[in-house]
Design a protein around this motif. Sequence first.
Motif, PDB file in Angstrom:
ATOM      1  N   ALA A  13       0.835  -1.207   0.000  1.00 32.12           N
ATOM      2  CA  ALA A  13       0.000   0.000   0.000  1.00 32.12           C
ATOM      3  C   ALA A  13       0.867   1.253   0.000  1.00 32.12           C
ATOM      4  N   MET A  14       1.980   1.210   0.704  1.00 35.80           N
ATOM      5  CA  MET A  14       2.905   2.342   0.716  1.00 35.80           C
ATOM      6  C   MET A  14       3.474   2.583  -0.684  1.00 35.80           C
ATOM      7  N   TRP A  15       3.846   1.517  -1.389  1.00 32.15           N
ATOM      8  CA  TRP A  15       4.394   1.667  -2.739  1.00 32.15           C
ATOM      9  C   TRP A  15       3.332   2.186  -3.705  1.00 32.15           C
ATOM     10  N   ARG A  16       2.080   1.726  -3.534  1.00 35.10           N
ATOM     11  CA  ARG A  16       0.993   2.248  -4.377  1.00 35.10           C
ATOM     12  C   ARG A  16       0.772   3.736  -4.106  1.00 35.10           C
ATOM     13  N   GLY A  17       0.831   4.123  -2.827  1.00 33.63           N
ATOM     14  CA  GLY A  17       0.681   5.537  -2.476  1.00 33.63           C
ATOM     15  C   GLY A  17       1.792   6.377  -3.077  1.00 33.63           C
ATOM     16  N   SER A  53      17.458  12.425   6.106  1.00 32.51           N
ATOM     17  CA  SER A  53      17.866  11.139   5.530  1.00 32.51           C
ATOM     18  C   SER A  53      18.622  11.343   4.225  1.00 32.51           C
ATOM     19  N   ALA A  54      18.168  12.296   3.415  1.00 37.33           N
ATOM     20  CA  ALA A  54      18.867  12.585   2.163  1.00 37.33           C
ATOM     21  C   ALA A  54      20.274  13.109   2.432  1.00 37.33           C
ATOM     22  N   GLY A  84      15.429   3.432   2.825  1.00 37.43           N
ATOM     23  CA  GLY A  84      14.784   4.151   3.927  1.00 37.43           C
ATOM     24  C   GLY A  84      14.244   5.498   3.478  1.00 37.43           C
ATOM     25  N   LEU A  85      14.997   6.206   2.653  1.00 40.00           N
ATOM     26  CA  LEU A  85      14.560   7.498   2.137  1.00 40.00           C
ATOM     27  C   LEU A  85      13.322   7.339   1.252  1.00 40.00           C
ATOM     28  N   VAL A  86      13.367   6.387   0.339  1.00 36.64           N
ATOM     29  CA  VAL A  86      12.223   6.153  -0.549  1.00 36.64           C
ATOM     30  C   VAL A  86      11.014   5.696   0.264  1.00 36.64           C
ATOM     31  N   TRP A  87      11.235   4.880   1.295  1.00 41.20           N
ATOM     32  CA  TRP A  87      10.149   4.396   2.133  1.00 41.20           C
ATOM     33  C   TRP A  87       9.455   5.562   2.850  1.00 41.20           C
ATOM     34  N   MET A  88      10.224   6.504   3.380  1.00 41.43           N
ATOM     35  CA  MET A  88       9.619   7.663   4.058  1.00 41.43           C
ATOM     36  C   MET A  88       8.838   8.536   3.076  1.00 41.43           C
ATOM     37  N   ILE A  89       9.389   8.728   1.886  1.00 38.16           N
ATOM     38  CA  ILE A  89       8.666   9.498   0.869  1.00 38.16           C
ATOM     39  C   ILE A  89       7.371   8.767   0.497  1.00 38.16           C
ATOM     40  N   GLY A  90       7.451   7.440   0.388  1.00 41.77           N
ATOM     41  CA  GLY A  90       6.264   6.648   0.080  1.00 41.77           C
ATOM     42  C   GLY A  90       5.214   6.713   1.172  1.00 41.77           C
ATOM     43  N   LEU A  91       5.641   6.699   2.414  1.00 43.10           N
ATOM     44  CA  LEU A  91       4.694   6.790   3.515  1.00 43.10           C
ATOM     45  C   LEU A  91       3.988   8.145   3.518  1.00 43.10           C
ATOM     46  N   LEU A  92       4.738   9.209   3.268  1.00 36.92           N
ATOM     47  CA  LEU A  92       4.122  10.529   3.142  1.00 36.92           C
ATOM     48  C   LEU A  92       3.164  10.552   1.951  1.00 36.92           C
TER      49      LEU A  92
END
Length: 192
Positions: A13-17, A53-54, A84-92
């Motif tokens: 769901a995070m990746w879809r978001g 993170s960046a 981790g950076l991509v994951w946080m952007i995905g969660l946002l």
Amino acid sequence: MSALRTVTAYESAMWRGLYRWITRRPLRLAPGDVAFGHAGPVKPIFVVFIVLSALEIPILDLIITRLVAWPAVRYVALAAGVYGLVWMIGLLGALLTSPHLVGDAGIRIRNGTSVDVTIPWEAVDRVGHRYRSLPSSRALQVEDGVLHLGTGGQTSVDVALREPLTLLAHTVREVRFYADDPKALVALARER
């Protein structure tokens, strides 16, 4: 197995978001549905963590390059940092692309990828606007028959139910959640 299924569902769901946010594919709304954001209190925190993170990735890479002789360690650290950076952007992105909805079916309350419940209009007694702070920062809390779905440790909309309703495996008589524009959400809900 249930925990693995939950983690997998959350991750997908995070990746879809993230995909919907990056490609600017808005949520498809049913006729009459109106969307209300709920990421206001946490958006600045996400931005700070994303920026830090960046910045951390090249700094850590420089430190590892100078101190560790094994290139594999550098590549693993780089991969973990970028993930981790991509994951946080995905969660946002998941938070921003999954708003609450007020429509013909009722009030649909969402919190990113983890919460998605609809309260039908026939179950709603009254809807009000009141800011409340929660005792902890957990997004989902149940206390004395009240389901709190907070954002940033707060709620801003109260939905009193006509009779107890089972939501997210809890029987509750009231639901409180956060919306960025609670006055507009409450006004629209009262029209229904």
